[in-house]
Each structure stands twice: as structure tokens, then as C-alpha cells.
Design a protein around this motif. Structure first.
Motif, PDB file in Angstrom:
ATOM      1  N   ALA A  95       0.794  -1.229   0.000  1.00 58.27           N
ATOM      2  CA  ALA A  95       0.000   0.000   0.000  1.00 58.27           C
ATOM      3  C   ALA A  95       0.825   1.276   0.000  1.00 58.27           C
ATOM      4  N   SER A  96       2.154   1.176  -0.176  1.00 58.69           N
ATOM      5  CA  SER A  96       2.966   2.396  -0.161  1.00 58.69           C
ATOM      6  C   SER A  96       4.258   2.199  -0.942  1.00 58.69           C
ATOM      7  N   CYS A  97       4.845   3.318  -1.345  1.00 56.35           N
ATOM      8  CA  CYS A  97       6.159   3.285  -1.990  1.00 56.35           C
ATOM      9  C   CYS A  97       6.826   4.640  -1.825  1.00 56.35           C
ATOM     10  N   THR A  98       8.157   4.623  -1.817  1.00 54.96           N
ATOM     11  CA  THR A  98       8.954   5.841  -1.684  1.00 54.96           C
ATOM     12  C   THR A  98       9.978   5.882  -2.804  1.00 54.96           C
ATOM     13  N   TRP A  99      10.080   7.051  -3.438  1.00 58.96           N
ATOM     14  CA  TRP A  99      10.982   7.268  -4.568  1.00 58.96           C
ATOM     15  C   TRP A  99      11.965   8.383  -4.232  1.00 58.96           C
ATOM     16  N   ARG A 100      13.143   8.346  -4.866  1.00 61.57           N
ATOM     17  CA  ARG A 100      14.191   9.322  -4.523  1.00 61.57           C
ATOM     18  C   ARG A 100      14.853   9.894  -5.780  1.00 61.57           C
ATOM     19  N   LEU A 101      15.086  11.198  -5.707  1.00 65.01           N
ATOM     20  CA  LEU A 101      15.900  11.912  -6.697  1.00 65.01           C
ATOM     21  C   LEU A 101      16.951  12.705  -5.945  1.00 65.01           C
ATOM     22  N   GLU A 102      18.202  12.588  -6.365  1.00 61.86           N
ATOM     23  CA  GLU A 102      19.287  13.332  -5.737  1.00 61.86           C
ATOM     24  C   GLU A 102      19.967  14.242  -6.748  1.00 61.86           C
ATOM     25  N   SER A 103      20.569  15.292  -6.239  1.00 56.52           N
ATOM     26  CA  SER A 103      21.266  16.234  -7.106  1.00 56.52           C
ATOM     27  C   SER A 103      22.352  15.514  -7.893  1.00 56.52           C
ATOM     28  N   SER A 104      22.614  16.029  -9.075  1.00 57.03           N
ATOM     29  CA  SER A 104      23.582  15.421  -9.977  1.00 57.03           C
ATOM     30  C   SER A 104      24.170  16.512 -10.863  1.00 57.03           C
ATOM     31  N   GLU A 105      25.095  16.126 -11.698  1.00 52.24           N
ATOM     32  CA  GLU A 105      25.665  17.096 -12.635  1.00 52.24           C
ATOM     33  C   GLU A 105      24.563  17.704 -13.495  1.00 52.24           C
ATOM     34  N   ALA A 106      23.587  16.877 -13.910  1.00 47.62           N
ATOM     35  CA  ALA A 106      22.502  17.373 -14.753  1.00 47.62           C
ATOM     36  C   ALA A 106      21.619  18.375 -14.008  1.00 47.62           C
ATOM     37  N   THR A 107      21.292  18.107 -12.738  1.00 50.69           N
ATOM     38  CA  THR A 107      20.442  19.045 -11.998  1.00 50.69           C
ATOM     39  C   THR A 107      21.196  20.323 -11.656  1.00 50.69           C
ATOM     40  N   ARG A 108      22.500  20.190 -11.371  1.00 49.84           N
ATOM     41  CA  ARG A 108      23.269  21.376 -10.993  1.00 49.84           C
ATOM     42  C   ARG A 108      23.431  22.362 -12.146  1.00 49.84           C
ATOM     43  N   ARG A 109      23.296  21.895 -13.383  1.00 52.45           N
ATOM     44  CA  ARG A 109      23.345  22.817 -14.518  1.00 52.45           C
ATOM     45  C   ARG A 109      22.114  23.717 -14.549  1.00 52.45           C
ATOM     46  N   GLN A 110      21.036  23.287 -13.879  1.00 55.71           N
ATOM     47  CA  GLN A 110      19.807  24.068 -13.853  1.00 55.71           C
ATOM     48  C   GLN A 110      19.558  24.738 -12.508  1.00 55.71           C
ATOM     49  N   TYR A 111      20.120  24.152 -11.461  1.00 58.55           N
ATOM     50  CA  TYR A 111      19.794  24.553 -10.083  1.00 58.55           C
ATOM     51  C   TYR A 111      21.012  24.172  -9.241  1.00 58.55           C
ATOM     52  N   PRO A 112      21.852  25.137  -8.885  1.00 54.45           N
ATOM     53  CA  PRO A 112      23.182  24.832  -8.345  1.00 54.45           C
ATOM     54  C   PRO A 112      23.193  24.506  -6.848  1.00 54.45           C
ATOM     55  N   PHE A 113      22.373  23.524  -6.463  1.00 50.44           N
ATOM     56  CA  PHE A 113      22.278  23.161  -5.060  1.00 50.44           C
ATOM     57  C   PHE A 113      22.312  21.645  -4.911  1.00 50.44           C
ATOM     58  N   GLU A 114      22.750  21.208  -3.723  1.00 49.25           N
ATOM     59  CA  GLU A 114      22.779  19.776  -3.400  1.00 49.25           C
ATOM     60  C   GLU A 114      21.504  19.442  -2.619  1.00 49.25           C
ATOM     61  N   PHE A 115      20.788  18.428  -3.075  1.00 43.99           N
ATOM     62  CA  PHE A 115      19.511  18.096  -2.448  1.00 43.99           C
ATOM     63  C   PHE A 115      19.234  16.608  -2.552  1.00 43.99           C
ATOM     64  N   ARG A 116      18.257  16.190  -1.756  1.00 40.32           N
ATOM     65  CA  ARG A 116      17.643  14.872  -1.875  1.00 40.32           C
ATOM     66  C   ARG A 116      16.134  15.075  -1.803  1.00 40.32           C
ATOM     67  N   LEU A 117      15.426  14.516  -2.777  1.00 42.65           N
ATOM     68  CA  LEU A 117      13.970  14.614  -2.823  1.00 42.65           C
ATOM     69  C   LEU A 117      13.387  13.213  -2.693  1.00 42.65           C
ATOM     70  N   ASP A 118      12.700  12.954  -1.594  1.00 40.77           N
ATOM     71  CA  ASP A 118      12.015  11.684  -1.364  1.00 40.77           C
ATOM     72  C   ASP A 118      10.509  11.909  -1.477  1.00 40.77           C
ATOM     73  N   VAL A 119       9.855  11.087  -2.281  1.00 40.79           N
ATOM     74  CA  VAL A 119       8.414  11.206  -2.505  1.00 40.79           C
ATOM     75  C   VAL A 119       7.743   9.891  -2.112  1.00 40.79           C
ATOM     76  N   THR A 120       6.797   9.966  -1.187  1.00 43.23           N
ATOM     77  CA  THR A 120       6.101   8.776  -0.699  1.00 43.23           C
ATOM     78  C   THR A 120       4.626   8.832  -1.064  1.00 43.23           C
ATOM     79  N   TYR A 121       4.132   7.731  -1.610  1.00 42.32           N
ATOM     80  CA  TYR A 121       2.708   7.531  -1.863  1.00 42.32           C
ATOM     81  C   TYR A 121       2.224   6.445  -0.913  1.00 42.32           C
ATOM     82  N   ARG A 122       1.100   6.705  -0.255  1.00 43.35           N
ATOM     83  CA  ARG A 122       0.599   5.753   0.739  1.00 43.35           C
ATOM     84  C   ARG A 122      -0.930   5.763   0.698  1.00 43.35           C
ATOM     85  N   ILE A 123      -1.527   4.586   0.562  1.00 44.93           N
ATOM     86  CA  ILE A 123      -2.991   4.486   0.577  1.00 44.93           C
ATOM     87  C   ILE A 123      -3.438   3.950   1.917  1.00 44.93           C
ATOM     88  N   GLU A 124      -4.350   4.663   2.536  1.00 48.01           N
ATOM     89  CA  GLU A 124      -5.019   4.215   3.752  1.00 48.01           C
ATOM     90  C   GLU A 124      -6.509   4.216   3.471  1.00 48.01           C
TER      91      GLU A 124
END
Length: 291
Positions: A95-124
Motif C-alpha cells: 500500500a505504499s512506496c517511496t521514490w528518490r531523486l538526488e542532485s547530480s551534474e545534470a540538476t546542478r546545470r539548472q539549479y546549483p544546489f545539493e539536495f535529496r527529494l524523497d516522494v512517498t505515496y501511501r494508501i489508507e
């Protein structure tokens, strides 16, 4: 959490609701009720290929598709890059899942910051919860925005005519709204189309693009008398469709497009929040069957 893995999509469900989430953009691409009726737009390219994109690190557009950080310019498209990026699956169960995107050379060309984006979907039960956590993994203060963009069927599959669909806001919404102008937020204000908390949907509303509620009182709406959308920590809201299309997007945002005339530092752009080094900011919404 386990180490991220590569997978193209994940399906999650309860007895009342089922969903499918794609690795591309960690995007919700299917939402069905217990009878298998579709609640989410199907991405028909005749109108719009999106279904429920995630908006990060900006919402909307910046002037000339260029943001400025410490005097340096970076090219970035509408709504940022998360929606077209490939996320890794961190965790999943029935009933749930979590996905992750982290900063990379490709993202830094557009947005010069270091980040981690975690996205969770959960059905209750009959509620789909969507939560995004943005962590600043760098050493500088990171300005960011985040938005959800689900396209719900219009009409919904419950027998009500398209012309009878509306949105009921949690509170009165007397404040003027904004409109997009060449992708940017209008300097002009327009009278609120909400009357006694009700917004009756019709194509003419969207001839000039989205309705942007940048001074929003509500944090919850009911759509079509069948779906409740809650967004307790999201202060802005967009409502949009292409006239004649079979969807309406109810979009909780933290942030919005750059105002007309704004061409300053990203950190000074209205609607951005500042995330301190090592800190995490959370953004959430839910879609629930209310019938």
C-alpha cells in the motif's frame, strides 16, 4: 530505508483504492476506485500528456526560463526538472512506496544546489496520501518551491454531467486571484470566481489559463461532490484545464510563477522557502473518495 533500486513503475492498493506510480518523475499515472473506475486523467496527447507531475525546484516559470543564483544565470524550464527526471525506488509494500531523486551534474546545470527529494505515496482505506521531503544536503541555504499537479477526471465516473461539476472550498475565498501572462504571474488582480465557497467549473473560466489563488484561505476542497483534496501545509493553489479537455487540475503549491517584472535572485522570488543546510522541508496532499 533500503538502497534505491531501478524499476519502471510500482502499483499499490487497498480494498478501496489502487494507484500506479512511474519512476519517470515519481508521477502518479493511475488512480482507480474499488470498481476499477479511473479517477485520474489518462494523458491523452491531444490535450495534455501529464497526469500528476511533481513540480520542483520551482513552480511555474521564471523570466526567460532563467533563474539567478549569486549573480549567475541557470536555464530551467517550466515547473523545474523533477517531473522529467528518473527517480529510484527506495521502498515499497502493498500500500505504499517511496521514490528518490538526488542532485547530480545534470540538476546542478539548472539549479546549483545539493539536495535529496524523497516522494512517498501511501494508501489508507480510500485515501491516497502524497508526501515530498526535500533535504538540503549541501552547505549553502537552498531556496526551493514544490507543487503537486494532479489531473482529475472531468467528469468523474459517477454519472454526474460535466457541466454540473464544481469545487467547494473549505472557507470563503474573497481575495482576488491572479492569471498567467506569458507564463508569469500577472501583476493584475482579478475578482475571485468563488461564490459562497463554490466554484462552478466551465471551460470559459480557463480561456485565459489557470486560476491562481496566491492569497488562499482554504487548505481543503471537495471536487464533484465525490473527491476531497486536503493540503494542510500548502499555501497556494492552481486550478487549470485546457478548455474542452476531460480533466481539471487541482494543484496545491508552495510557490508560484515569477511575478511579471521579477528578474532577481532566486532566493528573493516570491513563494520560495529557504531550506537550511542539513534541514528537511515536507510538502503533502491527499486525495480521498468522499462519496
Amino acid at each position: 530505508m533500503a538502497s534505491p533500486v531501478s524499476i519502471s513503475a510500482v502499483s499499490i492498493s487497498t480494498a478501496a483504492l489502487s494507484a500506479e506510480i512511474s519512476a519517470t518523475g515519481a508521477e502518479l499515472v493511475r488512480l482507480q476506485d474499488r470498481a476499477g473506475a479511473d479517477l485520474l486523467w489518462d494523458g491523452d496527447p491531444a490535450f495534455w500528456t501529464g497526469r500528476s507531475p511533481l513540480l520542483f525546484p520551482i513552480v511555474g516559470e521564471v523570466k526567460a526560463n532563467r533563474l539567478t543564483v549569486a549573480g549567475n544565470a541557470y536555464e530551467i524550464g517550466r515547473h523545474g526538472f523533477a517531473r522529467t527526471s528518473t527517480f529510484a525506488l527506495v521502498r515499497s509494500d502493498a500500500a505504499s512506496c517511496t521514490w528518490r531523486l538526488e542532485s547530480s551534474e545534470a540538476t546542478r546545470r539548472q539549479y546549483p544546489f545539493e539536495f535529496r527529494l524523497d516522494v512517498t505515496y501511501r494508501i489508507e482505506g480510500a485515501t491516497l496520501h502524497m508526501e515530498a521531503e526535500v533535504t538540503n544536503t549541501g552547505g549553502a541555504v537552498m531556496p526551493a518551491s514544490f507543487g503537486f499537479h494532479p489531473a482529475l477526471r472531468w467528469p468523474l465516473p459517477y454519472g454526474k454531467l460535466r457541466a454540473a461539476h464544481g469545487i467547494v472550498f473549505e472557507r470563503d475565498e474573497p481575495a482576488p486571484i491572479r492569471r498567467p501572462v506569458d507564463g508569469l504571474l500577472s501583476a493584475a488582480q482579478y475578482p475571485s470566481p468563488v461564490r459562497d465557497r463554490h466554484l462552478l467549473l466551465h471551460d470559459d473560466l480557463f480561456e485565459d489559463g489557470a486560476l491562481v489563488f496566491d492569497t488562499l484561505a482554504s487548505r481543503s476542497v471537495v471536487y464533484g461532490e465525490a473527491i476531497r483534496v486536503d493540503f494542510p501545509r500548502m499555501p497556494h493553489l492552481g486550478v487549470w484545464t485546457k478548455p474542452g479537455a476531460g480533466y481539471v487540475c487541482i494543484e496545491p503549491w508552495q510557490g508560484h510563477a515569477s511575478p511579471e517584472g521579477f528578474d532577481g535572485e532566486l532566493a528573493d522570488k516570491p513563494g520560495m522557502i529557504a531550506i537550511m543546510p542539513g534541514a528537511t522541508e515536507s510538502f503533502g496532499m491527499s486525495i480521498a473518495l468522499a462519496r
